[in-house]
Motif scaffolding. Structure first.
Motif, PDB file in Angstrom:
ATOM      1  N   UNK A   1      25.850 -70.195 108.065  1.00  0.00           N
ATOM      2  CA  UNK A   1      24.464 -70.574 107.124  1.00  0.00           C
ATOM      3  C   UNK A   1      23.669 -69.687 107.278  1.00  0.00           C
ATOM      4  N   UNK A   2      23.460 -68.755 108.801  1.00  0.00           N
ATOM      5  CA  UNK A   2      22.596 -68.041 108.673  1.00  0.00           C
ATOM      6  C   UNK A   2      22.778 -66.564 108.590  1.00  0.00           C
ATOM      7  N   UNK A   3      23.784 -66.402 108.073  1.00  0.00           N
ATOM      8  CA  UNK A   3      24.281 -64.856 107.607  1.00  0.00           C
ATOM      9  C   UNK A   3      23.076 -63.939 107.355  1.00  0.00           C
ATOM     10  N   UNK A   4      23.154 -62.626 107.885  1.00  0.00           N
ATOM     11  CA  UNK A   4      22.131 -61.818 107.664  1.00  0.00           C
ATOM     12  C   UNK A   4      22.740 -60.386 106.965  1.00  0.00           C
ATOM     13  N   UNK A   5      23.972 -60.350 107.193  1.00  0.00           N
ATOM     14  CA  UNK A   5      24.762 -58.953 106.582  1.00  0.00           C
ATOM     15  C   UNK A   5      25.951 -59.768 106.100  1.00  0.00           C
ATOM     16  N   UNK A   6      26.053 -59.421 104.602  1.00  0.00           N
ATOM     17  CA  UNK A   6      26.947 -59.983 103.660  1.00  0.00           C
ATOM     18  C   UNK A   6      27.509 -58.771 102.935  1.00  0.00           C
ATOM     19  N   UNK A   7      29.041 -58.661 102.832  1.00  0.00           N
ATOM     20  CA  UNK A   7      29.691 -57.863 101.946  1.00  0.00           C
ATOM     21  C   UNK A   7      30.666 -58.518 101.198  1.00  0.00           C
ATOM     22  N   UNK A   8      30.528 -58.079  99.648  1.00  0.00           N
ATOM     23  CA  UNK A   8      31.251 -58.615  98.676  1.00  0.00           C
ATOM     24  C   UNK A   8      32.353 -57.276  98.343  1.00  0.00           C
ATOM     25  N   UNK A   9      33.609 -57.719  98.874  1.00  0.00           N
ATOM     26  CA  UNK A   9      34.522 -56.584  98.791  1.00  0.00           C
ATOM     27  C   UNK A   9      35.425 -56.882  97.505  1.00  0.00           C
ATOM     28  N   UNK A  10      35.863 -55.596  96.593  1.00  0.00           N
ATOM     29  CA  UNK A  10      36.610 -56.033  95.445  1.00  0.00           C
ATOM     30  C   UNK A  10      35.671 -56.918  94.660  1.00  0.00           C
ATOM     31  N   UNK A  11      34.302 -56.336  94.437  1.00  0.00           N
ATOM     32  CA  UNK A  11      33.292 -57.257  93.952  1.00  0.00           C
ATOM     33  C   UNK A  11      33.394 -57.584  92.477  1.00  0.00           C
ATOM     34  N   UNK A  12      34.132 -56.743  91.596  1.00  0.00           N
ATOM     35  CA  UNK A  12      34.271 -56.742  90.324  1.00  0.00           C
ATOM     36  C   UNK A  12      32.714 -56.777  89.614  1.00  0.00           C
ATOM     37  N   UNK A  13      32.132 -57.863  89.062  1.00  0.00           N
ATOM     38  CA  UNK A  13      30.866 -57.937  88.424  1.00  0.00           C
ATOM     39  C   UNK A  13      29.556 -58.224  89.519  1.00  0.00           C
ATOM     40  N   UNK A  14      30.207 -58.473  90.817  1.00  0.00           N
ATOM     41  CA  UNK A  14      29.282 -58.657  92.078  1.00  0.00           C
ATOM     42  C   UNK A  14      28.726 -60.316  92.003  1.00  0.00           C
ATOM     43  N   UNK A  15      29.326 -61.170  91.339  1.00  0.00           N
ATOM     44  CA  UNK A  15      29.026 -62.416  91.242  1.00  0.00           C
ATOM     45  C   UNK A  15      28.933 -63.327  92.804  1.00  0.00           C
ATOM     46  N   UNK A  16      29.930 -63.025  93.494  1.00  0.00           N
ATOM     47  CA  UNK A  16      29.881 -63.376  94.719  1.00  0.00           C
ATOM     48  C   UNK A  16      28.978 -63.156  95.637  1.00  0.00           C
ATOM     49  N   UNK A  17      28.744 -61.631  95.702  1.00  0.00           N
ATOM     50  CA  UNK A  17      27.422 -61.179  96.301  1.00  0.00           C
ATOM     51  C   UNK A  17      26.261 -61.923  95.862  1.00  0.00           C
ATOM     52  N   UNK A  18      25.935 -61.761  94.610  1.00  0.00           N
ATOM     53  CA  UNK A  18      24.654 -62.418  93.973  1.00  0.00           C
ATOM     54  C   UNK A  18      24.480 -63.814  94.323  1.00  0.00           C
ATOM     55  N   UNK A  19      25.769 -64.636  94.278  1.00  0.00           N
ATOM     56  CA  UNK A  19      25.400 -66.064  94.655  1.00  0.00           C
ATOM     57  C   UNK A  19      25.064 -66.112  96.233  1.00  0.00           C
ATOM     58  N   UNK A  20      25.877 -65.387  96.991  1.00  0.00           N
ATOM     59  CA  UNK A  20      25.507 -65.607  98.492  1.00  0.00           C
ATOM     60  C   UNK A  20      24.070 -65.182  98.758  1.00  0.00           C
TER      61      UNK A  20
END
Length: 269
Positions: A101-120
């Motif tokens: 819950x306190x993540x500071x570095x996030x990677x969205x791999x195989x991101x497609x539209x980037x939805x997962x990264x944007x939501x995180x």
């Protein structure tokens, strides 16, 4: 990434709405009434409305027709030829947030539209966000949705080397449909989404195994990698992460028909 909000559209009459619903229903759209509302909201002129209805009736995914998909309350831009984010993948985001819950570095791999990264990123607040995809169209689309670094390349080869050992959340929405089952997918996916985002090899787990093999050296202590699989594939996926020395866990949402396999790097590793 802004929250979901309506788009400007031209005033439409009940008779216009009824005609759109009828056209969509005749084309076999199960949720014709709901889809009609979205298409009416997206159209700015009667001519554009007719074109949008024709595209949807021809089988183009609704999200591509209107240009966006809802994902955890965000309006994610979706362009032609890019994998459409699924609502079940919201469960992967929830599991990632619960684990770190306190993540500071996030990677969205195989991101497609980037939805997962944007939501995180929206849920976590200020983070160092990276996304990557092999497909140039996906990279272009993700750059419209993500306030972060979007890279093009093959899995970890796309990432800056200084991320090694620093990633708190590695979300990898890898393809996992077995090759001989791709032709069984709904036409919307089979005909309008890139094969590279669907076909996971003979048993569907080729890309997942590659992620599992390299993820441990990229994760920070306590960091996690998360992927979606089918129920049948989950035991093999868990074994792949365990082989790399990660603690594993399977999370299941019966409501969303989602199976998320997680590997966590120990604090002492």
């Amino acid at each position: 990434m802004p929250p979901l909000s309506p788009s400007p559209s031209f005033p439409s009459s009940p008779s216009t709405r009824d005609s759109v619903v009828a056209a969509l229903r005749a084309a076999g759209c199960v949720f014709a009434e709901d889809e009609a509302e979205l298409i009416l909201d997206a159209a700015r002129t009667p001519e554009e409305l007719a074109a949008l209805v024709d595209r949807r009736a021809a089988g183009v995914p609704l999200e591509v027709v209107v240009g966006w998909a809802e994902f955890r309350g965000l309006r994610i831009t979706v362009e032609p030829g890019v994998f459409v984010p699924r609502r079940r993948t919201e469960f992967l985001v929830e599991q990632a947030l619960a684990q770190v819950p306190d993540a500071s570095v996030v990677v969205d791999l195989c991101c497609g539209s980037g939805a997962v990264g944007a939501a995180l990123a929206r849920a976590l607040g200020p983070v160092e966000l990276h996304a990557a995809d092999l497909d140039p169209a996906a990279v272009r689309c993700a750059r419209r949705n993500i306030d972060g670094h979007v890279h093009q390349g093959d899995l970890f080869d796309a990432l800056p080397d200084d991320l090694r050992g620093r990633i708190d959340i590695l979300a990898a929405n890898v393809p996992y449909v077995p090759t001989d089952q791709v032709d069984l997918l709904p036409a919307e996916a089979r005909d309008h989404e890139p094969l590279s985002a669907l076909d996971g090899g003979p048993d569907g787990l080729d890309t997942l195994r590659r992620v599992a093999a390299e993820a441990p050296q990229w994760l920070a202590p306590g960091g996690c990698v998360l992927v979606e699989t089918s129920e049948r594939q989950a035991p093999t996926a868990l074994d792949a992460f365990a082989t790399g020395g990660l603690r594993t866990r399977l999370a299941v949402s019966e409501e969303l028909y989602a199976n998320v396999v997680m590997g966590v790097r120990g604090l002492d590793q």
